[in-house]
Motif scaffolding. Structure first.
Motif, short mmCIF file in Angstrom:
data_model
loop_
_atom_site.label_atom_id
_atom_site.label_comp_id
_atom_site.label_asym_id
_atom_site.label_seq_id
_atom_site.Cartn_x
_atom_site.Cartn_y
_atom_site.Cartn_z
N GLY A 208 0.81 -1.22 0.00
CA GLY A 208 0.00 0.00 0.00
C GLY A 208 0.84 1.25 0.00
O GLY A 208 0.51 2.24 0.68
N LEU A 209 1.93 1.23 -0.78
CA LEU A 209 2.85 2.37 -0.77
C LEU A 209 2.19 3.64 -1.29
O LEU A 209 2.54 4.75 -0.87
CB LEU A 209 4.08 2.03 -1.63
CG LEU A 209 5.40 2.72 -1.26
CD1 LEU A 209 5.73 2.53 0.21
CD2 LEU A 209 6.53 2.20 -2.13
N GLY A 210 1.21 3.50 -2.18
CA GLY A 210 0.49 4.67 -2.66
C GLY A 210 -0.26 5.37 -1.54
O GLY A 210 -0.28 6.61 -1.47
N VAL A 224 3.59 16.76 -4.77
CA VAL A 224 3.71 15.45 -5.41
C VAL A 224 5.06 15.30 -6.12
O VAL A 224 5.67 14.24 -6.11
CB VAL A 224 2.56 15.25 -6.43
CG1 VAL A 224 2.73 13.94 -7.19
CG2 VAL A 224 1.22 15.28 -5.74
N GLY A 225 5.55 16.39 -6.71
CA GLY A 225 6.80 16.34 -7.45
C GLY A 225 8.04 16.09 -6.59
O GLY A 225 9.10 15.77 -7.12
N ASP A 226 7.91 16.22 -5.27
CA ASP A 226 9.05 16.00 -4.38
C ASP A 226 9.21 14.54 -4.00
O ASP A 226 10.22 14.16 -3.38
CB ASP A 226 8.91 16.84 -3.11
CG ASP A 226 8.98 18.33 -3.39
OD1 ASP A 226 9.61 18.70 -4.40
OD2 ASP A 226 8.39 19.12 -2.62
N PHE A 227 8.24 13.70 -4.34
CA PHE A 227 8.31 12.30 -3.97
C PHE A 227 9.15 11.52 -4.97
O PHE A 227 9.18 11.83 -6.17
CB PHE A 227 6.90 11.69 -3.90
CG PHE A 227 6.16 12.04 -2.65
CD1 PHE A 227 6.17 11.19 -1.55
CD2 PHE A 227 5.46 13.23 -2.55
CE1 PHE A 227 5.49 11.51 -0.39
CE2 PHE A 227 4.77 13.57 -1.39
CZ PHE A 227 4.80 12.70 -0.31
N LYS A 232 10.82 2.50 -7.80
CA LYS A 232 12.23 2.49 -7.40
C LYS A 232 12.36 2.56 -5.88
O LYS A 232 13.20 1.87 -5.29
CB LYS A 232 12.96 3.66 -8.05
CG LYS A 232 14.46 3.68 -7.76
CD LYS A 232 15.13 4.83 -8.46
CE LYS A 232 16.64 4.78 -8.25
NZ LYS A 232 17.03 4.81 -6.84
N PHE A 233 11.54 3.39 -5.24
CA PHE A 233 11.59 3.51 -3.78
C PHE A 233 11.27 2.17 -3.13
O PHE A 233 11.91 1.76 -2.16
CB PHE A 233 10.60 4.58 -3.32
CG PHE A 233 10.59 4.81 -1.84
CD1 PHE A 233 11.55 5.61 -1.23
CD2 PHE A 233 9.62 4.22 -1.03
CE1 PHE A 233 11.55 5.82 0.14
CE2 PHE A 233 9.60 4.43 0.34
CZ PHE A 233 10.57 5.23 0.92
N ARG A 235 11.73 -0.83 -4.41
CA ARG A 235 12.87 -1.73 -4.59
C ARG A 235 13.99 -1.40 -3.62
O ARG A 235 14.68 -2.30 -3.12
CB ARG A 235 13.38 -1.65 -6.03
CG ARG A 235 12.45 -2.23 -7.07
CD ARG A 235 13.18 -2.43 -8.40
NE ARG A 235 13.76 -1.19 -8.90
CZ ARG A 235 13.13 -0.36 -9.71
NH1 ARG A 235 11.88 -0.63 -10.09
NH2 ARG A 235 13.73 0.74 -10.14
N ASP A 236 14.19 -0.13 -3.34
CA ASP A 236 15.30 0.29 -2.47
C ASP A 236 15.06 -0.06 -1.00
O ASP A 236 16.01 -0.31 -0.26
CB ASP A 236 15.53 1.80 -2.61
CG ASP A 236 16.09 2.18 -3.97
OD1 ASP A 236 16.64 1.29 -4.64
OD2 ASP A 236 15.99 3.36 -4.35
N VAL A 237 13.79 -0.04 -0.56
CA VAL A 237 13.53 -0.21 0.87
C VAL A 237 13.03 -1.60 1.25
O VAL A 237 13.03 -1.95 2.43
CB VAL A 237 12.51 0.83 1.38
CG1 VAL A 237 13.02 2.24 1.14
CG2 VAL A 237 11.14 0.62 0.76
N GLU A 238 12.62 -2.43 0.26
CA GLU A 238 11.99 -3.70 0.62
C GLU A 238 12.95 -4.67 1.29
O GLU A 238 12.52 -5.58 2.00
CB GLU A 238 11.35 -4.36 -0.60
CG GLU A 238 12.31 -4.70 -1.72
CD GLU A 238 11.56 -5.25 -2.93
OE1 GLU A 238 10.34 -5.49 -2.80
OE2 GLU A 238 12.19 -5.44 -3.99
N LEU A 239 14.26 -4.50 1.12
CA LEU A 239 15.23 -5.38 1.76
C LEU A 239 15.71 -4.84 3.11
O LEU A 239 16.50 -5.48 3.79
CB LEU A 239 16.44 -5.59 0.83
CG LEU A 239 16.15 -6.27 -0.51
CD1 LEU A 239 17.43 -6.39 -1.33
CD2 LEU A 239 15.52 -7.64 -0.30
N LEU A 240 15.22 -3.65 3.50
CA LEU A 240 15.66 -3.03 4.74
C LEU A 240 14.76 -3.45 5.91
O LEU A 240 13.61 -3.83 5.72
CB LEU A 240 15.63 -1.50 4.61
CG LEU A 240 16.49 -0.89 3.49
CD1 LEU A 240 16.30 0.62 3.46
CD2 LEU A 240 17.96 -1.24 3.66
#
Length: 283
Positions: A208-210, A224-227, A232-233, A235-240
């Motif tokens: 539910g990242l949206g 919205v443009g700052d997100f 990609k986000f 993919r970067d955080v799912e292993l943390l």
């Protein structure tokens, strides 16, 4: 970075011309057409083009009035430059070799061709002229071409100041993105349970990242443009481990950094810096 094949083909020169005292011009090799495209280059043309485009203040696409067709390599190059569309200017060269009526047709045809590859709602600025050291051949179009070429030279002369503004804007963009990244990570950490069900909650947040993005956007009044790009986000955080993500405590981040410093930069320091630039404090 791009290998010796590129370095052996990269050359530089210094010219004693007034306009070049504050400018560096990067002249890329002409794009290939026809069968030559299948031969390829000994280095990644698109990667090199992207590297220079990212660091440039203006990108000039040069077209010949007699050769308006956009080859596959030219189309690929323009797609690389797409994300820098605000920097792109187009030059229609050798415009004095055709009549006024032909020039109108060529100008319209060029805009139509560019519209198919440059995906932007704004009309791309096209300068028409004949950029060499000889007199203009067509007297009927000469006054128009002289004004157009003078416009391009004025825009080039203004680049040193505008380049400084662009760099400051890039800093502002980076600060806003960092601030958004910080509050996103803080939200993910605070949403995690203290004891049990951590893996289940993490999966729920990622799926539910949206919803997470919209919640953070409303809570912190973020554009919205700052997100970051959501895929990609993820993919970067799912292993943390979300319980180990940086946490904001009373608006103070771990490591001694504070969000107040970012806010002060945006609201105080950057505006003060802009006011010091020549011409920026004038109406």
């Amino acid at each position: 970075m791009f290998g010796n094949n590129f370095l052996t083909r990269f050359e530089g020169s210094q010219v004693n011309v007034d306009i070049l005292k504050n400018l560096t011009l990067i002249d890329s090799p002409g794009v290939l057409s026809g069968e030559k495209q299948t031969l390829g280059r000994s280095y990644s043309y698109d990667d090199v083009l992207n590297w220079f485009a990212e660091r440039s203040d203006m990108i000039i696409l040069l077209f010949d009035v007699q050769k308006l067709d956009i080859s596959d390599e030219m189309g690929s190059a323009i797609k690389v430059l797409q994300k820098y569309s605000d920097k792109i200017k187009v030059v229609l060269n050798k415009s004095d070799t055709i009549s006024h009526q032909q020039l109108m047709k060529v100008y319209g045809a060029l805009l139509w061709s560019l519209g198919k590859v440059i995906n932007t709602p704004e009309v791309t600025r096209v300068y028409i002229g004949s950029f060499w050291d000889q007199p203009l051949k067509n007297e009927d179009t000469a006054p128009l071409l002289e004004m157009e070429m003078a416009d391009l030279l004025r825009d080039l002369a203004a680049l040193p100041r505008l380049g400084a503004v662009r760099k400051i804007n890039d800093i502002v963009k980076r600060i806003r993105q960092i601030r958004t990244h910080v509050v996103l990570l803080n939200h993910l950490r605070e949403a995690m349970p203290a004891m049990f069900g951590k893996d289940k909650k993490k999966k729920e947040l990622l799926d539910g990242l949206g919803v997470v993005f919209r919640t953070v956007m409303k809570q912190h009044n973020i554009s919205v443009g700052d997100f970051p790009d959501m895929a990609k986000f993820k993919r970067d955080v799912e292993l943390l481990d979300f319980t180990e993500l940086p946490k904001i405590k009373g608006r103070r981040m771990q490591g001694g950094k504070r969000l107040e410093a970012l806010d002060e930069a945006l609201n105080v320091r950057i505006p003060a810096l802009l006011n010091r630039l020549p011409g920026m404090n004038k109406p």
